[in-house]
Design an enzyme around this catalytic site. Sequence first.
Site, PDB file in Angstrom:
ATOM      1  N   ASP A  32      -7.442  -1.291   3.711  1.00  0.00           N
ATOM      2  CA  ASP A  32      -6.546  -2.385   3.345  1.00  0.00           C
ATOM      3  C   ASP A  32      -6.978  -3.704   3.974  1.00  0.00           C
ATOM      4  O   ASP A  32      -6.522  -4.768   3.563  1.00  0.00           O
ATOM      5  CB  ASP A  32      -5.114  -2.093   3.817  1.00  0.00           C
ATOM      6  CG  ASP A  32      -4.535  -0.871   3.136  1.00  0.00           C
ATOM      7  OD1 ASP A  32      -4.752  -0.730   1.918  1.00  0.00           O
ATOM      8  OD2 ASP A  32      -3.885  -0.066   3.815  1.00  0.00           O
ATOM      9  N   ASP A  78       0.855  -1.184   0.000  1.00  0.00           N
ATOM     10  CA  ASP A  78       0.000   0.000   0.000  1.00  0.00           C
ATOM     11  C   ASP A  78       0.901   1.247   0.000  1.00  0.00           C
ATOM     12  O   ASP A  78       2.073   1.163   0.357  1.00  0.00           O
ATOM     13  CB  ASP A  78      -0.862  -0.080   1.267  1.00  0.00           C
ATOM     14  CG  ASP A  78      -1.608   1.200   1.563  1.00  0.00           C
ATOM     15  OD1 ASP A  78      -2.455   1.574   0.757  1.00  0.00           O
ATOM     16  OD2 ASP A  78      -1.337   1.811   2.607  1.00  0.00           O
TER      17      ASP A  78
HETATM   18  P1  ADP Z   1      -3.414   4.220  -0.112  1.00  0.00           P
HETATM   19  O1  ADP Z   1      -4.249   3.101  -0.645  1.00  0.00           O
HETATM   20  O2  ADP Z   1      -2.296   4.603  -0.983  1.00  0.00           O
HETATM   21  O3  ADP Z   1      -2.976   3.997   1.291  1.00  0.00           O
HETATM   22  P2  ADP Z   1      -5.810   5.640   0.515  1.00  0.00           P
HETATM   23  O4  ADP Z   1      -6.757   4.901  -0.361  1.00  0.00           O
HETATM   24  O5  ADP Z   1      -5.809   5.308   1.942  1.00  0.00           O
HETATM   25  O6  ADP Z   1      -4.345   5.497  -0.071  1.00  0.00           O
HETATM   26  O7  ADP Z   1      -6.037   7.188   0.354  1.00  0.00           O
HETATM   27  C1  ADP Z   1      -5.947   7.749  -0.925  1.00  0.00           C
HETATM   28  C2  ADP Z   1      -6.353   9.166  -0.945  1.00  0.00           C
HETATM   29  O8  ADP Z   1      -7.718   9.274  -0.554  1.00  0.00           O
HETATM   30  C3  ADP Z   1      -5.623  10.075  -0.016  1.00  0.00           C
HETATM   31  O9  ADP Z   1      -4.422  10.516  -0.534  1.00  0.00           O
HETATM   32  C4  ADP Z   1      -6.622  11.195   0.149  1.00  0.00           C
HETATM   33  O10 ADP Z   1      -6.558  12.069  -0.927  1.00  0.00           O
HETATM   34  C5  ADP Z   1      -7.953  10.501   0.089  1.00  0.00           C
HETATM   35  N1  ADP Z   1      -8.560  10.258   1.401  1.00  0.00           N
HETATM   36  C6  ADP Z   1      -8.936   9.069   1.906  1.00  0.00           C
HETATM   37  N2  ADP Z   1      -9.466   9.198   3.119  1.00  0.00           N
HETATM   38  C7  ADP Z   1      -9.423  10.494   3.418  1.00  0.00           C
HETATM   39  C8  ADP Z   1      -9.799  11.284   4.546  1.00  0.00           C
HETATM   40  N3  ADP Z   1     -10.343  10.735   5.636  1.00  0.00           N
HETATM   41  N4  ADP Z   1      -9.586  12.602   4.493  1.00  0.00           N
HETATM   42  C9  ADP Z   1      -9.027  13.153   3.405  1.00  0.00           C
HETATM   43  N5  ADP Z   1      -8.642  12.488   2.334  1.00  0.00           N
HETATM   44  C10 ADP Z   1      -8.827  11.179   2.313  1.00  0.00           C
HETATM   45 MG    MG Z   2      -2.800   3.347   3.303  1.00  0.00          MG
END
Ligand code: ADP
Ligand code: MG
Length: 639
Positions: free
Chosen positions: A535, A334
């Site tokens: 995840d 991730d």
């Molecule tokens: P990854 O899978 O790379 O860990 P995420 O799916 O967790 O990434 O998050 C991807 C994007 O979604 C973040 O970079 C952000 O832009 C947005 N995002 C997700 N949850 C939130 C939240 N609670 N507040 C603000 N942005 C969020």
């Molecule tokens: Mg993450």
Amino acid sequence: MPSVEKASLSASPRPRFLRVPRIPSLQELHKLIRPILVMLPAMGLILGFGMGIVGGGQWAGTIWAAATVPVLSALLIEIVASLRRGDVGLDIVAALSMAGALVFGEHLAAVVVALMYAGGQYLESFAERRANREMTALLARVPGTALRHRDGRLEEVPLDAVVPEDRLLVRQGDVVPVDGFVAAGMAVLDQSALTGESVPAQKKAGEPVMSGVTNVGDAFDLSATHSAAESTYAGIVRLIEAAQASKAPMTRLADRFAMAFLALTVVLAGGAWLWSGDPIRALAVLVVATPCPLILAVPVAIVSGVSRAAKAGVLVKGGKAMETLARVKALVIDKTGTLTHGQARIVEIRPVVGLSPEGLLQLAASLEQASKHVIARALVSEAQAMALDLLPPIAVAEVPGEGLEGIVDGRRVVVGGVRFLSQRVPNAARAVADGHYPVGSVVVAVAVDGEPAGLLILADPLRSEAARVIDSLRRLGIARITLASGDRRDVAEAVTVGLHLDAVHAELTPDRKIAIVQEEKRHGPVMMVGDGVNDAPALAAADLGVALGAKGAAASAEAADIVLLVDRLDKIPVAVQAARRSRRIALQSVYAGIGLSVVGMVVAGLGYLTPVQGALIQEAIDVAVILNALRALWGPEPS
Ligand code: ADP
Ligand code: MG
């Protein structure tokens, strides 16, 4: 803090909610009587020889037989229980040789086999206890805080500071920190860790909630009824117990050899009997085969590996996970919070005309208090650093990994990724999509009362150890390494430039992350590493889920097979090395031990060994094999 936990450990041996009257399992009973089962044949052996010296030699055989019976009985009970579960184990050889020795009057051989067998079991539980001790020590260090309402504000306080009647905000993905009841809102709780019930339970305001369950629904307010001291311990016990429960299939590695060895033993023993017409020969063969290095070496080596990993801050939930870790061929990782620190910094605030940058951040961060996402936490700490007044959000609904909405100060606020906002607030779609963002920056979009309110642009750099970890995992034989991110494609690609990745998948929903994991399975066993609530499904779908436990969401730690208790990726290659080493040592012990046993069995079958000599030779082999297996516990520091 550790001293407080220690005090509560001794003050209450079991957390309140686990103090349900229950019948101890067969395994637990065994743990209690194991030392007695070693003492009895040991004392019987000495007493029998002692009687010989003082002239009561005619009693020796009876004493030896009597000392064998308890071990044989306990073993038979265990065999019946495992046959009921459909397991055929090598314990049968041990039971056959003890029973055979008693029937044919070879009482000395019987008691020696009993002593060896019980001693081996005891050693195994010793290694297991050691592994658990390391785990307990580590888990006690995991920091815990709670979000408390105080004077119309939310404050993050150490768990120890929570007292009954405190009102806490329990976010999505949080483990409920203390016992209490739902004060406001509706709670959807995953209680499987406590009750085994896999369907989440709904709780209305006023209904009691047990500490240790996970909030899988939206954020809700909890009114505490108990202090946290017990609950912290409860959490520790819960994780450790879950780890222990999954340790049952520890001998999977051995299973592959077990049936073949069992068949070989029966054929050799039966053959020797038929060929010579002497049942004592068959008995000698059986005795040489008992208790078999397989029963001893594999668990000892693997549990020792678990203990080594725990020392490095890696909680491995059982022997099966340890084995899989040694065989992993593909890695899915991730991005946000895993490859990056998740300690993102705001680089730019772009409010719409009429709103101040502080005003925008204040509204967004107020709502983000209800989210456990790493970006949410980064925004909250940035707002706090700017001494902004954060208001408690209500009626919060979150889509894990995408964003959330709720009411702050009477206004309907939506915060999340660009895609999330465009879907929720059509008016904001164009404003958001038109923006030009610095390459690789994380963009959080905000809308208030259905209108765009602005963008928060953050830099979330790679962890300093990221490149090094990817390269060492490659050197350890993980051939496929892919990134699976929920973030925008350009961010995922820009951030990972220079990393040696085979593929970069972006803009993934939790389901798509599962699909990526499934696809990678054609390259071999897949390890998924992640931190977030979004995840958790992929962690469960992978052959081996690895969660970042120190800062990641509790839901992902629950779903994972391995939890990193320290916030450092470089512990992953250390754990892989420890797993490889203990598997190598286990296999080595098994091959050498079985080889020697088979030679001994053939010699016994040809009539050159009496049952007693066979028992002594096998004892020498077993001691050597166990000592070799224990190397996994004390070997060189993995680098
Ligand atoms: P990854 O899978 O790379 O860990 P995420 O799916 O967790 O990434 O998050 C991807 C994007 O979604 C973040 O970079 C952000 O832009 C947005 N995002 C997700 N949850 C939130 C939240 N609670 N507040 C603000 N942005 C969020
Ligand atoms: Mg993450």
